[in-house]
Design an enzyme around this catalytic site. Structure first.
Site, PDB file in Angstrom:
ATOM      1  N   CYS A  14     -65.848 -58.439 -10.029  1.00  0.00           N
ATOM      2  CA  CYS A  14     -66.412 -57.261 -10.694  1.00  0.00           C
ATOM      3  C   CYS A  14     -67.492 -56.664  -9.805  1.00  0.00           C
ATOM      4  CB  CYS A  14     -67.002 -57.633 -12.063  1.00  0.00           C
ATOM      5  SG  CYS A  14     -68.340 -58.833 -11.955  1.00  0.00           S
ATOM      6  N   CYS A  81     -56.915 -73.465  37.843  1.00  0.00           N
ATOM      7  CA  CYS A  81     -57.383 -74.838  37.644  1.00  0.00           C
ATOM      8  C   CYS A  81     -58.103 -74.925  36.305  1.00  0.00           C
ATOM      9  CB  CYS A  81     -58.313 -75.279  38.771  1.00  0.00           C
ATOM     10  SG  CYS A  81     -59.861 -74.353  38.824  1.00  0.00           S
ATOM     11  N   CYS A  84     -60.936 -72.537  35.480  1.00  0.00           N
ATOM     12  CA  CYS A  84     -60.568 -71.204  34.971  1.00  0.00           C
ATOM     13  C   CYS A  84     -60.427 -71.237  33.456  1.00  0.00           C
ATOM     14  CB  CYS A  84     -59.249 -70.740  35.600  1.00  0.00           C
ATOM     15  SG  CYS A  84     -59.287 -70.539  37.382  1.00  0.00           S
ATOM     16  N   ASP A 484     -45.827 -94.904   0.427  1.00  0.00           N
ATOM     17  CA  ASP A 484     -45.449 -94.663  -0.956  1.00  0.00           C
ATOM     18  C   ASP A 484     -44.126 -95.385  -1.213  1.00  0.00           C
ATOM     19  OD1 ASP A 484     -45.762 -93.318  -3.494  1.00  0.00           O
ATOM     20  OD2 ASP A 484     -44.019 -92.142  -2.910  1.00  0.00           O
ATOM     21  N   ASP A 681     -43.582 -88.248   1.009  1.00  0.00           N
ATOM     22  CA  ASP A 681     -42.509 -87.252   1.095  1.00  0.00           C
ATOM     23  C   ASP A 681     -43.018 -85.852   1.411  1.00  0.00           C
ATOM     24  OD1 ASP A 681     -43.624 -86.332  -1.248  1.00  0.00           O
ATOM     25  OD2 ASP A 681     -41.996 -87.014  -2.536  1.00  0.00           O
ATOM     26  N   ASP A 685     -47.030 -86.309  -2.380  1.00  0.00           N
ATOM     27  CA  ASP A 685     -48.076 -87.107  -1.742  1.00  0.00           C
ATOM     28  C   ASP A 685     -49.017 -86.271  -0.888  1.00  0.00           C
ATOM     29  OD1 ASP A 685     -46.899 -89.525  -2.746  1.00  0.00           O
ATOM     30  OD2 ASP A 685     -45.373 -89.332  -1.207  1.00  0.00           O
TER      31      ASP A 685
END
Length: 794
Positions: A14, A81, A84, A484, A681, A685
């Site tokens: 609001c 390298c 950089c 699990d 899974d 989980d």
């Protein structure tokens, strides 16, 4: 000088919220804020951009509102390298509300920023001002990157051919000297051959060195330019003024040639580190056979839209994700899962872009195209992992930041001290040149990212997706793995094994009430009960006031009476008598027992069993042999959990864990000092996966798994956990070897060069080979192989 910025803010409900933010911000010193509720934006005028904008954003967030961050990936060019990469990273991180990470090996920058305060165009402009190239990655990024790598390879090859041709007389002269022939080319002739090498062939080195110095930093090019210029300039002065001193044109020319050769070999090796991504990209065909105008037309894959009907013929790759409408065929999904066995596809089955159709014709409806396909998500995830930094890289980054200035100081000290001690300025100058030439931070910058690129690419081809480099690094350190039970240690497809009606009840009544309570649930146990009830011919009944109690059961009103289905404890809590002896016997067999009651009357029990995965026992045994503690986590009761834990051979188990409390189980072991991995899974989980040091989503082709887990195991075999840990250990071993190679070159080479025991030409060869050895060692990771899929419990 004041600065005005505007950025979006979320969470305003609001006009009072807008007024509150405005009030909070205007209390800050040096800030004048205006908040527009309609556009959900904050406009602030700041006296000091760098000092004030962080306080502004922090104040908005502290007030409970959202300042959204976005990310962008840039493709970089011109880096030579690690210095950089560090320089670009430093430039980007100086911008307000910006977090940047630059990967030298993949030549990419990942930047997190607040839109409105800074924009991607600003990043590109700053990088280009520093003398490098940058562009946003888009859908054509892979083709562009491949084309750019081919161009870089061609340019390096042509440069080496020209440099080697001009330097050939020097190599012939040096070979003759080694053979005992001391004939030397005249000084003016050496100058003639060395000048185009120094001026033309090394021009790009001078340009990049100047860009680095102009930007206030130094890189490998600065060292090479300093060393070769000193050798060339000294020799030119000797020839020009006929001084009685030896010349070192062969040193400057040979160093540039060897560096060019090293860069050519490095480019080739780095290109091979991208093989993992490119092998995935080649899986998607360029065209799709789409139904249109009453026939089938070939259409570019990029033009396929969701809802289009396409046809896949035998032996063709599937172009996009889709749902089979008609036809049956075996599909090779090895690119997604690493599983070599084909999967039979029938109507309503999902098929995925890039997988290979074997023997039948499939007609399918497109459900995922472009960047929304499973293949695109996988490529995106692998790219993010390859572009991220492991914590082990921080040491190399810190060294690279101070490396070049330190080497220049050592070279200067070598010249001055050597001249003072020996009185031989020429000898001291040659030693200083050797110091400058042998020191190269390239190998430090390549040590970690090249190994990560190869490792994550190997993982992708084996169905193992690492979200970032930290996940790859942490997997090696795991001391405890929590698994699990349902769907991880077991197959996740429970079936009804026993139906025991209570005295005075019949199986039909028991199954009828169970069917009515469970028919709308998608829980695996519920689906097993519904399928069994339907097969037994249970009569359907209507329920009202349905209520699910997570981890306990369900309740509803059935024919005006209260009905319950759930754990025996759930029924006992409602005052319903439970047959503890029967329940205890079933649970001791590792079965899940579900009680059913109507009003206050017990109707009976339904027992369900879920088979262990074929590889569960062997995987647990292998993890324990590797010194990792294995814990099982389940919502089952103590007796059922104990029976399954005994079967599978885990070290410990947590029973009766409600879905919302799985993360607390993970935190328990972390609080005890363990480095914890969680295997689940990827959907139910998710909180536990996020709480673990490394979360493994098994069988996780879903978008949720890709967004939640640190490691996504695309196939449904538990041995993939072993593969992920094995690959992590192999990759980290290569990183340590690489860092050893990178440091040992300089630890041994710089002192030898400073003592005058290293010829500049040998120093140049050693410097060039340091990067090649690091990248080549990373490529040896390709020898890693996943565990054999025996399918036996062992």
């Amino acid at each position: 000088m004041s600065v005005t910025v505007s950025f979006p803010v979320g969470g305003m409900t609001c006009a009072a919220c807008a007024a509150r933010i405005e009030k909070v911000l205007n209390r800050l010193g040096g800030v004048a804020a205006t908040v527009n509720f309609a556009s959900e934006r904050v406009q602030v005028v700041l006296d000091d951009m760098s000092a004030s904008i962080g306080a502004v954003v922090a104040a908005v967030r502290k007030a409970g509102f959202v300042v959204e961050e976005r990310s962008v990936d840039l493709s970089l060019s011109g880096m030579t390298c690690a210095a950089c990469a560090a320089r670009i990273e430093k430039i980007l991180n100086k911008l307000p509300m910006t977090r940047a990470s630059v990967n030298f090996a993949s030549e990419r920058a990942h930047i997190v920023f607040v839109p409105g305060i800074v924009e991607p165009e600003t990043f590109i402009a700053r990088i280009e001002k520093a003398g490098f190239g940058a562009k946003r990655l888009d859908d054509d990024a892979h083709e562009d990157a491949t084309a750019r790598r081919a161009q870089i390879w061609a340019a390096e090859r042509n440069r080496f051919i020209l440099t080697a041709g001009l330097s050939l007389p020097f190599f012939v002269q040096m070979a003759g000297m080694l053979a005992g022939h001391m004939a030397m080319m005249p000084g003016w002739l050496q100058w003639l051959f060395a000048t185009p090498v120094q001026v033309v062939c090394a021009r790009h080195l001078y340009q990049r060195a100047w860009n680095a110095v102009r930007g206030g930093s130094a890189n490998m090019d600065v060292l090479v330019v300093l060393g070769t210029s000193i050798a060339y300039g000294f020799s030119a002065v000797v020839v020009l003024f006929h001084l009685p001193q030896p010349v070192y044109f062969e040193a400057s020319a040979s160093i540039i040639t060897l560096i060019s050769l090293g860069k050519l070999m490095e480019t080739r090796a780095k290109n091979r580190t991208s093989a993992g991504i490119e092998s995935l990209l080649r899986l998607q065909p360029p065209v799709a056979h789409v139904e249109a105008g009453g026939g089938v037309v070939d259409r570019p894959v990029a033009d396929v839209r969701i809802g289009d009907i396409f046809v896949v013929r035998p032996g063709e790759s599937i172009p996009v994700d889709g749902a089979v409408i008609e036809g049956m065929s075996d599909v090779d999904e090895a690119m997604l899962t690493g599983e070599s066995m084909p999967v039979l596809k029938a109507p309503e089955d999902q098929i995925f872009g890039g997988t290979m159709n074997a023997n039948g014709v499939l007609r399918a409806k497109a459900t995922g195209v472009g960047t929304d396909t499973a293949l695109a998500r996988i490529v995106r995830m692998v790219e993010q992992a390859q572009g991220s930094k492991a914590s082990v890289q921080r040491l190399a980054d810190r060294v690279s930041n101070i490396f070049v200035p330190a080497v220049v100081a050592i070279a200067l000290a070598t010249f001055l001290v050597g001249w003072l001690v020996t009185g031989n300025a020429t000898w001291s100058l040659v030693s200083a040149v050797s110091v400058l030439v042998i020191a190269c931070p390239c190998s430090l910058g390549l040590a970690t990212p090249t190994a990560i690129m190869v490792g994550t690419g190997l993982g992708a081809r084996s169905g193992i997706l690492f979200r970032n480099a930290d996940a790859l690094e942490q997997a090696e350190k795991l001391t405890t793995i929590i698994m699990d039970k349902t769907g991880t240690l077991t197959e996740g497809r429970p079936t009804v094994s026993d139906v025991h009606a209570a005295p005075g009840s019949a199986d039909a009544e028991l199954l009828g009430v169970a069917w009515a309570l469970e028919r709308d649930s998608e829980h695996p146990l519920a689906r097993a009960i519904v399928d069994h009830a339907l097969a037994a011919g249970a009569a359907g009944r209507t329920v009202a006031g349905f209520q699910a109690i997570p981890g306990m059961g369900v309740a509803a009103t059935l024919d005006g009476a209260a009905a319950r289905l759930g754990s025996p404890r759930f029924l006992a809590d409602a005052g319903i008598a439970v047959d503890d002896a029967l329940v205890g016997r079933l649970e001791s067999e590792g079965k899940t027992v579900i009680g059913v009651a109507l009003a206050t009357r017990l109707l009976g029990y339904i027992a369900l069993s879920d088979r262990l995965r074929p590889d569960a026992v062997a995987t647990v045994r292998a993890l324990k042999a590797a010194g990792i503690r294995v814990v099982m986590l389940t919502g089952d009761n103590q007796r059922a959990a104990s029976a399954v834990a005994k079967q599978v051979g885990v070290d410990d188990y947590l029973a009766g864990v409600l879905p919302g409390h799985k993360a607390e189980g993970v935190e328990t072991y972390r609080a005890a000092g363990s480095v914890v991995g969680m295997v689940g899974d990827g959907i139910n989980d998710a909180p536990a996966l996020a709480a673990a040091d490394v979360g493994f989503a098994i069988g996780g082709g879903s978008a949720v798994a890709l967004d939640t887990a640190d490691v996504v195991l695309m196939n449904s075999e538990l041995t993939s956990v072993l593969d992920a840990i094995s690959l992590s250990r192999a990759t980290l071993s290569k990183i340590r070897q690489n860092l050893f190679f990178a440091f040992i070159y300089n630890i041994l080479g710089v002192p030898l060069a400073a003592l005058g025991m290293l010829n500049p030409i040998v120093a140049g060869a050693a410097m060039a080979m340091s990067s090649v050895s690091v990248v080549s060692n990373s490529l040896l990771l390709n020898r890693w192989k996943p565990h054999a899929r025996s399918g036996a419990q062992g």
